[in-house]
Design an enzyme around this catalytic site. Structure first.
Site, PDB file in Angstrom:
ATOM      1  N   GLU A  98      -2.272  -6.976   7.498  1.00 32.99           N
ATOM      2  CA  GLU A  98      -0.801  -6.569   8.074  1.00 32.99           C
ATOM      3  C   GLU A  98      -1.197  -7.514   9.149  1.00 32.99           C
ATOM      4  OE1 GLU A  98       2.237  -6.604   8.326  1.00 32.99           O
ATOM      5  OE2 GLU A  98       2.505  -4.588   7.798  1.00 32.99           O
ATOM      6  N   HIS A 110       0.811  -1.215   0.087  1.00 36.61           N
ATOM      7  CA  HIS A 110       0.099  -0.067  -0.103  1.00 36.61           C
ATOM      8  C   HIS A 110       0.933   1.133   0.142  1.00 36.61           C
ATOM      9  CE1 HIS A 110       0.890   1.025   4.166  1.00 36.61           C
ATOM     10  NE2 HIS A 110       0.627  -0.271   4.496  1.00 36.61           N
TER      11      HIS A 110
END
Length: 239
Positions: free
Chosen positions: A89, A11
């Site tokens: 994550e 990202h």
């Protein structure tokens, strides 16, 4: 035989990244202005790459990045973005939202390396591997050599985009390289392949599956490049 390419992208930058604060799973922040520009830049870099499928973590920093990549793609207008929580994550427990330096201090106090340390309430590397089905991460440095956005994709029947997070991508790349024995790019260094991925860094693998009596099996795996960031070079002149 069925051959497909798998392109991982981390990202774009968030304010927490800029301030060196841990996000993990519990802190769900949007892209910063710089992160938006990074995502648009990687989207332009991949504009002419025909995508068959697109997946992203369900955390908004990954979703925003994937949406901007698809918005800039000129040949994948019908591709639906699929959100997958398993791409999220690593969870850092009580350390989430706190400076990364505090995690290092906690690890030092416990007599462990920062990479191996699990804060209270956090996700261990073993738990992360079990959930995601990958190996464990290794930190290093170096960047991938530059090259065309379509590199390594010729002959693939499908092109899959995965937008995720730094820890997930390190785990995935290590599994592909060490466990699945991917062939490596010429003159590449293992340290570069296993290094932390920069914001919107790109890594690509090409996998070939063969039919067997028990179902598809891996016939061949190639790492084309890892942590490429050619697209970020234009940001300095765009600002």
């Amino acid at each position: 035989m069925f051959t497909f390419s798998l392109t991982f992208i981390r990202h774009g930058e968030t304010q927490y990244n800029k301030d060196k604060l841990l996000q993990g799973q519990g802190v769900d922040t949007p892209l910063s202005d710089t992160g938006v520009r990074q995502a648009e830049a990687v989207g332009r870099y991949l504009a002419d790459v025909p995508l068959s499928e697109a997946y992203a973590s369900n955390l908004q920093r990954a979703v925003q990045t994937a949406e901007l990549i698809l918005a800039n793609n000129t040949c994948s207008s019908g591709v639906e973005l699929l959100l997958e929580p398993l791409l999220a994550e690593r969870g850092f427990g009580v350390a989430e939202g706190r400076p990364k330096e505090e995690l290092k201090n906690m690890a030092n106090a416990a007599g462990q390396s920062c990479r191996d340390f699990t804060p209270p309430g956090g996700e261990t590397l073993e738990q992360m591997q079990e959930v995601q089905g990958w190996g464990s991460p290794t930190a290093a440095s170096d960047d991938a050599p530059s090259g065309p956005a379509e590199e390594g994709m010729r002959g693939s029947s499908a092109h899959v985009l995965v937008v995720s997070h730094g820890a997930y991508i390190r785990v995935a790349v290590r599994h592909l390289v060490e466990d699945l024995k991917c062939s490596l790019p010429a003159a590449s260094k293992m340290s570069q392949l296993l290094s932390p991925c920069p914001n919107t860094g790109i890594s690509r693998f090409v996998l070939t599956l063969a039919a067997s009596s028990s179902g598809p099996v891996l016939h061949d795996a190639r790492c084309i490049f890892a942590n490429r960031k050619d697209h970020l070079e234009t940001l300095a002149t765009d600002v």
